[in-house]
Motif scaffolding. Structure first.
Motif, PDB file in Angstrom:
ATOM      1  N   THR A  36      -4.747  -4.300  -2.172  1.00 30.25           N
ATOM      2  CA  THR A  36      -5.625  -5.225  -1.462  1.00 30.25           C
ATOM      3  C   THR A  36      -5.941  -4.595  -0.115  1.00 30.25           C
ATOM      4  O   THR A  36      -5.145  -3.836   0.419  1.00 30.25           O
ATOM      5  N   LYS A  71      -1.138   1.030   7.572  1.00 28.72           N
ATOM      6  CA  LYS A  71      -2.440   1.181   6.911  1.00 28.72           C
ATOM      7  C   LYS A  71      -2.808  -0.123   6.232  1.00 28.72           C
ATOM      8  O   LYS A  71      -2.125  -0.589   5.336  1.00 28.72           O
ATOM      9  N   LYS A  72      -3.925  -0.697   6.625  1.00 29.70           N
ATOM     10  CA  LYS A  72      -4.372  -1.954   6.032  1.00 29.70           C
ATOM     11  C   LYS A  72      -4.860  -1.744   4.614  1.00 29.70           C
ATOM     12  O   LYS A  72      -4.784  -2.598   3.770  1.00 29.70           O
ATOM     13  N   GLU A 103      -4.809 -10.249   1.716  1.00 27.07           N
ATOM     14  CA  GLU A 103      -3.685 -11.136   1.436  1.00 27.07           C
ATOM     15  C   GLU A 103      -3.314 -11.964   2.666  1.00 27.07           C
ATOM     16  O   GLU A 103      -2.829 -13.081   2.551  1.00 27.07           O
ATOM     17  N   SER A 119       0.838  -1.206   0.000  1.00 25.32           N
ATOM     18  CA  SER A 119       0.000   0.000   0.000  1.00 25.32           C
ATOM     19  C   SER A 119       0.870   1.252   0.000  1.00 25.32           C
ATOM     20  O   SER A 119       0.560   2.240  -0.686  1.00 25.32           O
TER      21      SER A 119
END
Ligand code: GDP
Ligand code: MG
Length: 168
Positions: free
Chosen positions: A61, A35-36, A65, A19
């Motif tokens: 994503t 940060k997801k 994952e 990300s």
């Protein structure tokens, strides 16, 4: 004039910097906060490659994952792929062949690059350069090194893939 649009998927274990790489390339920003997700399916940026305007759509994503739950929609129509691992995370390196297979199963053979991120953390590096080269040869993918944090090598990853796609 014809505009070229390329969908690029970025795969690899959680926390390798996927990300962050997308944000760095598309927005020029970097944050240390874990940060997801960036909250949208993809971010985009236009660059000039070999005198062509290329629009790159970089798909992120939302943390799926980690649960092996990336849906087919994520991969659908992808033109190119980044296989990402972290220099400081052995498991993320060992997982690369299985990520390559997943992409191949969904997309077939597409231009793919192997990326070792977090090169700024040299003293915590757990990947021997020799074995990284060996994996790169075994997979038939060019190996590039980045520090998303220090903004080293990131643009080169996407220029390489765009150029490969243009000359396929
Ligand atoms: P993702 O799960 O693969 O999407 O990883 P993230 O982009 O969320 O990054 C995970 C963590 O690694 C975050 O705290 C990032 O700030 C950090 N990170 C990403 N790239 C780098 C880098 O090049 N160097 C360092 N030191 N940290 C990074
Ligand atoms: Mg992420």
């Amino acid at each position: 004039e014809l505009e070229i649009s390329l969908k690029v998927v970025i795969v690899g274990n959680g926390a390798v910097g996927k990300s962050s790489m997308i944000q760095r390339f598309c927005k020029g920003t970097y944050t240390r906060d874990y940060k997801k997700t960036i909250g949208v399916d993809f971010l985009e940026r236009q660059i000039e490659v070999d005198a062509e305007d290329v629009r790159l759509m970089l798909w992120d994503t939302a943390g799926q994952e980690e649960f092996d739950a990336i849906t087919a929609a994520y991969y659908r129509g992808a033109h190119a792929c980044v296989l990402a691992y972290s220099a400081t995370d052995r498991q993320s390196f060992d997982a690369i062949p299985s990520w390559k297979l997943k992409v191949e199963n969904e997309c077939g053979e597409i231009p793919t690059v192997l990326v070792q991120n977090k090169m700024d953390l040299v003293d915590q590096c757990v990947i021997d350069p020799e074995e990284a080269e060996r994996l790169s040869r075994a997979l038939g993918c060019k190996l590039l090194r980045t520090s998303v944090k220090e903004d080293v090598g990131v643009v080169g990853v996407f220029r390489h893939l765009a150029s490969r796609c243009l000359h396929e």
